[in-house]
Design a protein around this motif. Structure first.
Motif, PDB file in Angstrom:
ATOM      1  N   VAL A 101       0.841  -1.198   0.000  1.00  0.00           N
ATOM      2  CA  VAL A 101       0.000   0.000   0.000  1.00  0.00           C
ATOM      3  C   VAL A 101       0.875   1.246   0.000  1.00  0.00           C
ATOM      4  O   VAL A 101       0.580   2.239  -0.667  1.00  0.00           O
ATOM      5  N   GLU A 102       1.970   1.191   0.729  1.00  0.00           N
ATOM      6  CA  GLU A 102       2.831   2.358   0.831  1.00  0.00           C
ATOM      7  C   GLU A 102       3.380   2.751  -0.536  1.00  0.00           C
ATOM      8  O   GLU A 102       3.380   3.925  -0.906  1.00  0.00           O
ATOM      9  N   THR A 103       3.820   1.767  -1.299  1.00  0.00           N
ATOM     10  CA  THR A 103       4.363   2.070  -2.625  1.00  0.00           C
ATOM     11  C   THR A 103       3.308   2.747  -3.489  1.00  0.00           C
ATOM     12  O   THR A 103       3.588   3.729  -4.177  1.00  0.00           O
ATOM     13  N   VAL A 104       2.099   2.199  -3.443  1.00  0.00           N
ATOM     14  CA  VAL A 104       1.031   2.801  -4.235  1.00  0.00           C
ATOM     15  C   VAL A 104       0.813   4.238  -3.800  1.00  0.00           C
ATOM     16  O   VAL A 104       0.693   5.156  -4.624  1.00  0.00           O
ATOM     17  N   CYS A 105       0.787   4.461  -2.493  1.00  0.00           N
ATOM     18  CA  CYS A 105       0.562   5.815  -1.990  1.00  0.00           C
ATOM     19  C   CYS A 105       1.682   6.756  -2.413  1.00  0.00           C
ATOM     20  O   CYS A 105       1.430   7.903  -2.795  1.00  0.00           O
ATOM     21  N   VAL A 106       2.916   6.277  -2.359  1.00  0.00           N
ATOM     22  CA  VAL A 106       4.044   7.138  -2.708  1.00  0.00           C
ATOM     23  C   VAL A 106       3.939   7.585  -4.158  1.00  0.00           C
ATOM     24  O   VAL A 106       4.197   8.741  -4.489  1.00  0.00           O
ATOM     25  N   PHE A 107       3.511   6.675  -5.035  1.00  0.00           N
ATOM     26  CA  PHE A 107       3.550   7.017  -6.461  1.00  0.00           C
ATOM     27  C   PHE A 107       2.224   7.524  -7.020  1.00  0.00           C
ATOM     28  O   PHE A 107       2.126   7.778  -8.210  1.00  0.00           O
ATOM     29  N   THR A 108       1.224   7.676  -6.150  1.00  0.00           N
ATOM     30  CA  THR A 108      -0.060   8.203  -6.641  1.00  0.00           C
ATOM     31  C   THR A 108       0.093   9.617  -7.192  1.00  0.00           C
ATOM     32  O   THR A 108      -0.397   9.935  -8.278  1.00  0.00           O
ATOM     33  N   ALA A 109       0.797  10.459  -6.448  1.00  0.00           N
ATOM     34  CA  ALA A 109       0.910  11.851  -6.877  1.00  0.00           C
ATOM     35  C   ALA A 109       1.617  11.998  -8.220  1.00  0.00           C
ATOM     36  O   ALA A 109       1.109  12.686  -9.108  1.00  0.00           O
ATOM     37  N   PRO A 110       2.771  11.354  -8.449  1.00  0.00           N
ATOM     38  CA  PRO A 110       3.397  11.475  -9.780  1.00  0.00           C
ATOM     39  C   PRO A 110       2.511  10.944 -10.903  1.00  0.00           C
ATOM     40  O   PRO A 110       2.452  11.554 -11.975  1.00  0.00           O
ATOM     41  N   ILE A 111       1.816   9.841 -10.649  1.00  0.00           N
ATOM     42  CA  ILE A 111       0.939   9.307 -11.696  1.00  0.00           C
ATOM     43  C   ILE A 111      -0.124  10.334 -12.043  1.00  0.00           C
ATOM     44  O   ILE A 111      -0.395  10.619 -13.216  1.00  0.00           O
ATOM     45  N   PHE A 112      -0.687  10.936 -11.014  1.00  0.00           N
ATOM     46  CA  PHE A 112      -1.756  11.878 -11.296  1.00  0.00           C
ATOM     47  C   PHE A 112      -1.238  13.175 -11.882  1.00  0.00           C
ATOM     48  O   PHE A 112      -1.993  13.893 -12.525  1.00  0.00           O
ATOM     49  N   SER A 113       0.027  13.497 -11.685  1.00  0.00           N
ATOM     50  CA  SER A 113       0.519  14.688 -12.379  1.00  0.00           C
ATOM     51  C   SER A 113       0.662  14.409 -13.858  1.00  0.00           C
ATOM     52  O   SER A 113       0.467  15.313 -14.666  1.00  0.00           O
ATOM     53  N   ALA A 114       0.970  13.161 -14.217  1.00  0.00           N
ATOM     54  CA  ALA A 114       0.965  12.827 -15.647  1.00  0.00           C
ATOM     55  C   ALA A 114      -0.454  12.973 -16.196  1.00  0.00           C
ATOM     56  O   ALA A 114      -0.656  13.586 -17.256  1.00  0.00           O
ATOM     57  N   PHE A 115      -1.430  12.470 -15.452  1.00  0.00           N
ATOM     58  CA  PHE A 115      -2.819  12.639 -15.883  1.00  0.00           C
ATOM     59  C   PHE A 115      -3.176  14.116 -16.016  1.00  0.00           C
ATOM     60  O   PHE A 115      -3.857  14.527 -16.950  1.00  0.00           O
ATOM     61  N   ALA A 116      -2.705  14.890 -15.033  1.00  0.00           N
ATOM     62  CA  ALA A 116      -3.043  16.314 -15.046  1.00  0.00           C
ATOM     63  C   ALA A 116      -2.470  16.981 -16.278  1.00  0.00           C
ATOM     64  O   ALA A 116      -3.124  17.843 -16.880  1.00  0.00           O
ATOM     65  N   SER A 117      -1.262  16.572 -16.699  1.00  0.00           N
ATOM     66  CA  SER A 117      -0.713  17.240 -17.880  1.00  0.00           C
ATOM     67  C   SER A 117      -1.483  16.815 -19.134  1.00  0.00           C
ATOM     68  O   SER A 117      -1.672  17.630 -20.036  1.00  0.00           O
ATOM     69  N   TRP A 118      -1.978  15.576 -19.149  1.00  0.00           N
ATOM     70  CA  TRP A 118      -2.801  15.185 -20.303  1.00  0.00           C
ATOM     71  C   TRP A 118      -4.129  15.936 -20.293  1.00  0.00           C
ATOM     72  O   TRP A 118      -4.623  16.363 -21.335  1.00  0.00           O
ATOM     73  N   ALA A 119      -4.693  16.106 -19.107  1.00  0.00           N
ATOM     74  CA  ALA A 119      -5.948  16.868 -19.016  1.00  0.00           C
ATOM     75  C   ALA A 119      -5.722  18.302 -19.477  1.00  0.00           C
ATOM     76  O   ALA A 119      -6.569  18.889 -20.168  1.00  0.00           O
TER      77      ALA A 119
END
Lengths: 774, 345
Positions: A106-124
């Protein structure tokens, strides 16, 4: 040929977008590379713990979760007091990966949630900007937002906080709104409401959306841009969005009861009145229409007045006029400094000075005005929306430095548009004039007209291909309106095409300008990489320092929490200042008295009072709260400045605010806060001083505090009511245990025995009434 | 003496049982007390807000230092000559002081506590010796002189409380006297009649306005107005003007070492001065405006040499502005742009 070019363009854009996503993700990994894959700071630890609970117990238990590990003995209803978006997102990602047999923690997922969503944000952002000004601007904006420092500061790997997903939700909601506005499709309108729901789940900043979109609708109506597409973009959002928003427990009926949402309802009424007017206008003859207008206007006015009266009555009945303090301080910037010192005192809520803009959006600050102007040439529904977005967000960022985060996407969109338009003109100038120059030098005898013609042809070709690309991308979704809109677009674009053919700038100057713009861009990249690597990557749970003999790592916090986890009973209560509450519950899994969700001031004041009292009363307070261990953070040995001694005046102030026998002047010598031999006796005897400096003199023989840069006032003393049980490697965290009451009876006089008996009886009594200070 | 005997009847039985000497002293004191109170009340009734204007002479009369008083005084130190110094906010604070006084009078009307507290002002030009007596050398200053206190022991209100205006003063009064000040009633910005009038005007003009809006003839339909507005808001915000408004920063300050010189740029990132903000805001904005000028306006110019000239100027200005901002940022915050190049992980 043209289709091939289109296809190539599309493939290239997709490829670029993937690269941008990779860039956005990887620039945020500095924290993991330089430190380790660890969750940062304070609030993220709470989110992490909630996510753990969710993945372990499932959604229903999460929704009804009453947390007894915190705010002892009160507890906290987690399900009803958090924005669940982030937790649910990370939980779903974890569940999805696990069901694919990818066993990530769970910790790994939590750590990398923000970078993943910044990629999404740039696509948005790409999608949004593409709707406004085409593919080129979209790609530029996406590249810019992938590395804008302001956004990086909230979304580095490990910074697992609401803003991480909220910025994506914000931009995506705006994109869907614009998409609906451009197409008039109910499908996108529904998606828009869902995206708004996700935003409401994620962050309190959703009120920005629900005020900005009504403002834009009103603006469109007032400037005579009403269209059925506007209606479809707005009405479903209000109805569906409000219904969905009230499903989120933490929002609930606030979605209809607080003033932050009233603007949307008012505009909802207005748009219906206007829609009716337009409908009647279409049905009636112009003469009849005039009569009808007066009728409708008067009726509409009456309805509006009634609604406004009801709203005013509702609003006036609440003390803050229905607005929360934070919103009020946005509308009236001087409000917070006058009336709410708690809001005014938080550093995130300070108004920024001009260097903050240079730090957080860097060279984008130079480009935004050009983007604004480009949006006005020509002004469309979509471009007026982004202009409104930048104007409101830049104003808000001027009031609170924290809202720079909302400004960042707008600044990127604007700069993307500006850069793309500038490159468009400049590269065209170079491209069309370079062959001319080459040919001119090659054969001076040749006729100029032919070269000129070729230039013209070339230009026309590139123009038309560009437009095709634009059209195809813009038109695809709306089958219904396709024909009509295409006609419009072609009509609009056919005129500038004719003129544009010769719109070039001098060759050399253009080349210089392109070079300078590229320099500006590389300056931005250099700055962003530096900001990501140096300024915003420190996790603050692991500290490092470089000195002449190499790198030092201070991992004392985790050392202390691990000690607590392994050496204390599961139900033991740990008292510390509220900053460390979230971390203690998440990492040590022990019950805390107060934490970073500072909802109960009295409780915090009780802990503050205990820390500011001498040992005996402090022991009594802690004992009444069933506390077994007290944790203090001490930086004097290694020079860690944000330790408890430096925060101590806040404990005194907050404690004194509720319990008047704690007086701040008692801790100050002539108005100065000091811990050396000049310090007041109250200061030298308070629990915080004693717990921080106990045995400190044994380290260097002098007791030199490296944060305060002085020798401490009282060096040799014994603790009477507390015993030291653990001190970390660099003395940054010290844990003490409350001595059991029976120890005090031994060897004492009869009198003290009886008094201790009474205190014992009071502690027994305190099981029913835990806190004598209430 | 007959009068004093009369008044002595009012004094409680306890006092009569005291020794003769102290009895007579009591009589003398209580006589002056009642006189003083009636004098104060009559002075108070004369002013609409209940704030008494004192000078050296009258203050000495009321603050008879020899003994205790049955009332306490809140003294606002005023200086007419400093009213035009906007950073002191003296007129505003005086107005707030009057509001507190009026609120107190309203709340305690007809109660015995009515004569326990008096609100007074004193002016610097008229009563310089009082300022010296209390050791007041900076304004704004509000002082509490309790029943048993003399000018030396009286307490000044904490400077930070001035930020909260009348609320701060009311809290000060409450903390010193344990008497509630009551609800502070501010005069509304517009009176009821004005509100009615405005509503009427609005209602009457609304149909015309709506007609105009429907016809699309307002200045709001002019995109140039919106453009100007948007760029202005941008300029205003990035210049940090909100910071200056909230913190009430001056446009410039005098140099500490050399008062004849003016300082326009403040060293240190936490603060900025007004002129500094606008200068940098201008630099931020001008580059974008130049870029837009080149991309959207200059391309339509037919003459090549005019284009060349303008582009040269635009590039030069933009380059200078960016360079200047980088330089200023480096000077102010110490952050120099440098690449991140790890020597090793």
């Amino acid at each position: 040929m043209a289709t091939l070019r289109d296809a190539f363009g599309n493939v290239l854009s997709v490829f670029i977008l993937i690269l941008i996503g990779v860039l956005a993700f990887s620039i945020r990994l500095f924290s993991v590379i330089k430190y380790e894959s660890v969750i940062h700071e304070f609030d993220p630890y709470f989110n992490y713990r909630v996510t753990q609970f969710l993945t372990k117990n499932g959604i229903y238990d999460f929704w009804n979760w009453f947390d007894d590990r915190t705010w002892y003995p009160l507890g906290r209803v987690i399900g009803g007091t958090v924005y669940p978006g982030l937790t649910l997102t990370a939980g779903s990602i974890w569940w999805f990966l696990n069901s694919l047999n990818i066993p990530l923690s769970v910790e790994t997922v939590c750590v990398f949630t923000a970078p993943i969503f910044s990629a999404f944000a740039s696509w948005a952002t790409y999608l949004l900007t593409k709707e406004v000004k085409g593919v080129g601007a979209g790609l530029t904006a996406a590249a810019l937002i992938a590395m804008v420092p302001s956004y990086i500061s909230r979304s580095v790997a490990g910074s697992y906080d609401n803003e991480a997903v909220a910025i994506f939700a914000l931009v995506f909601t705006f994109y869907l709104y614009i998409k609906t506005l451009n197409t008039g499709s109910l499908f996108y309108a529904t998606l828009n409401a869902l995206s708004y729901f996700y935003m409401v789940c994620s962050w309190g900043g959703y009120t920005f959306i629900i005020n900005l979109i009504p403002m834009h609708v009103l603006l469109c109506i007032v400037t005579g841009r009403y269209s059925p597409r506007l209606y479809i973009a707005y009405a479903p959002l209000v109805i569906l969005g409000t219904l969905l928003a009230s499903l989120v427990p933490v929002v609930g009926f606030n979605a209809v009861l607080t003033s932050e949402h009233f603007a949307s309802f008012l505009v909802f009424i207005i748009i219906h009145v206007v829609a009716l007017v337009y409908y009647i206008k279409g049905v009636l003859s112009p003469k009849l229409f005039k009569v009808a207008v007066t009728l409708v206007v008067s009726i509409g006015m009456a309805v509006c007045c009634m609604v406004v009266a009801v709203l005013v009555a509702l609003v006036a009945s609440s003390p803050t006029k229905g607005w929360s303090g934070r919103s009020l301080s946005l509308l009236d910037p001087t409000y917070a400094s006058k009336y709410i010192p708690i809001i005014a005192s938080v550093s995130e809520h300070q108004p920024p000075t001009w260097p903050s803009y240079f730090m957080d959006i860097n060279v984008l600050a130079f480009l935004v005005p050009a983007g604004i102007i480009a949006c006005f040439l020509p002004l469309s529904d979509a471009s007026s929306f982004v202009v409104l977005y930048i104007v409101t967000s830049v104003y808000f960022s001027g009031v609170m430095v924290r809202l720079m985060l909302v400004l960042a996407p707008a600044a990127c969109i604007m700069s993307g548009i500006a850069l793309s338009e500038a490159f468009d003109v400049l590269t065209r100038s170079v491209k069309l004039q370079l062959p001319e120059l080459v040919e001119g030098t090659a054969s001076t005898a040749e006729d100029t007209p032919s070269g000129y013609g070729s230039v013209q042809n070339e230009a026309a070709k590139s123009e038309s291909s560009l437009e095709k690309l634009d059209d195809s991308l813009r038109e695809r979704p709306s089958r219904k309106h396709r024909k009509k809109e295409k006609e419009n677009v072609e009509k609009a674009s056919s005129k500038p095409r004719k003129e544009k053919r010769l719109l070039v700038l001098p060759l050399v100057a253009s080349a210089v300008a392109i070079f300078l713009l590229i320099m500006l861009g590389s300056f931005y990249v250099v700055h962003c990489v530096w900001a990501a690597a140096e300024a915003y990557s420190a996790p603050s749970i692991v500290l490092t320092s470089h000195s002449h003999d190499g790198l030092h790592v201070f991992d004392d916090f985790r050392e202390a929490y691990a000690w607590l986890r392994h050496n204390t009973e599961v139900d033991d209560k740990v008292a510390s200042w509220w900053d460390y509450g979230y971390q203690t519950t998440a990492m040590a899994n022990r019950t805390v008295i107060v934490d970073n969700n500072t909802w109960n001031n009295t409780h915090i004041a009780t802990v503050g009072t205990a820390m500011s009292s001498p040992e005996k009363p402090a022991w009594e307070i802690f004992n009444s709260l069933d506390v077994k261990y007290v944790l203090v953070v001490f930086g004097g040995l290694v020079g860690y400045p944000s330790d408890d001694i430096n925060k101590f005046l806040w404990m005194v102030r907050i404690g004194g605010g509720v319990f008047p026998h704690i007086k701040e002047p008692d801790y100050l010598r002539d108005g100065q806060y000091r811990i050396d031999s000049q310090a007041t006796p109250t200061m030298l005897n308070c629990l915080m001083y004693r717990l921080s400096y106990y045995r400190f003199v044994e380290t260097d023989g002098k007791g030199f505090d490296r944060v305060r840069r002085t020798e401490i006032g009282k060096k040799y003393f014994k603790l009477t009511h507390f015993e030291e049980v653990f001190t970390t490697h660099h003395w940054m965290v010290r844990i003490y245990k409350l001595k059991p009451p029976k120890n005090r009876i031994r060897g004492k006089t009869k009198k003290s025995k009886s008094s201790s008996k009474s205190s014992k009886s009071s502690s027994i009594k305190s099981t029913t009434r835990r806190n004598p200070w209430h | 003496m007959a009068k004093s005997g009369q008044i002595s009847g009012h004094i409680s039985l306890l006092f009569i049982l005291l020794s003769l000497f102290s009895f007579s002293v009591c009589i003398v004191l209580s006589e002056t007390d009642t006189e003083l109170i009636s004098a104060l009340v009559s002075l108070r009734d004369r002013s609409p807000s209940g704030v008494i204007h004192l000078d050296d002479h009258s203050l000495r009369r009321f603050l008879n230092p020899s003994s205790s008083r049955p009332f306490s005084i809140f003294l606002f130190f005023d200086a007419l000559q400093l009213h035009d110094r906007s950073e002191l906010h003296l007129p505003d604070l005086k107005q707030e002081f009057k509001l507190v006084s009026a609120a107190f009078a309203r709340h305690h009307k007809g109660k015995p506590s009515e004569t326990k507290v008096f609100f007074c002002t004193i002016e610097f030009k008229e009563s310089q010796s009082t300022f010296g007596l209390f050791g007041v050398n900076s304004l704004p200053h509000v002082r509490y002189i309790g029943p048993n206190e003399n000018p030396k022991t009286s307490e000044a209100m904490d400077q930070s409380e001035f930020a909260r205006m009348s609320d701060g003063m009311a809290a000060f009064v409450h903390s010193k006297t344990r008497l509630e000040v009551g609800h502070i009633d501010r005069p509304p910005m517009v009176s009821k009649k004005q509100i009615m009038f405005l509503c009427l005007v609005f209602l009457l003009s609304a149909p015309f306005a709506i007609k105009k809006v429907l016809a699309g003839e307002t200045p709001l339909h002019e995109p140039k107005v919106w453009l100007g507005f948007a760029v202005f808001v941008y300029f205003f915000s990035v210049s940090g003007a909100m910071h200056n408004i909230i913190r009430k920063m001056p446009m410039f300050i005098a140099d500490r070492n050399d008062p004849s010189k003016l300082v326009f740029f403040y060293h240190g990132s936490g603060m900025q001065l007004g002129a500094e903000g606008f200068a940098v805001g201008f630099l931020y904005t001008i580059v974008g405006l130049m870029l837009a000028f080149v991309t959207h306006l200059l391309v339509y110019v037919k003459n090549k040499s005019v284009q060349k000239g303008f582009m040269f100027v635009a590039i030069l200005v933009s380059f200078w502005a960016v360079k200047k901002v980088i330089y200023l940022d480096n000077w102010k915050t110490g952050y120099g742009v440098h690449a991140f190049w790890p020597s090793g992980w």
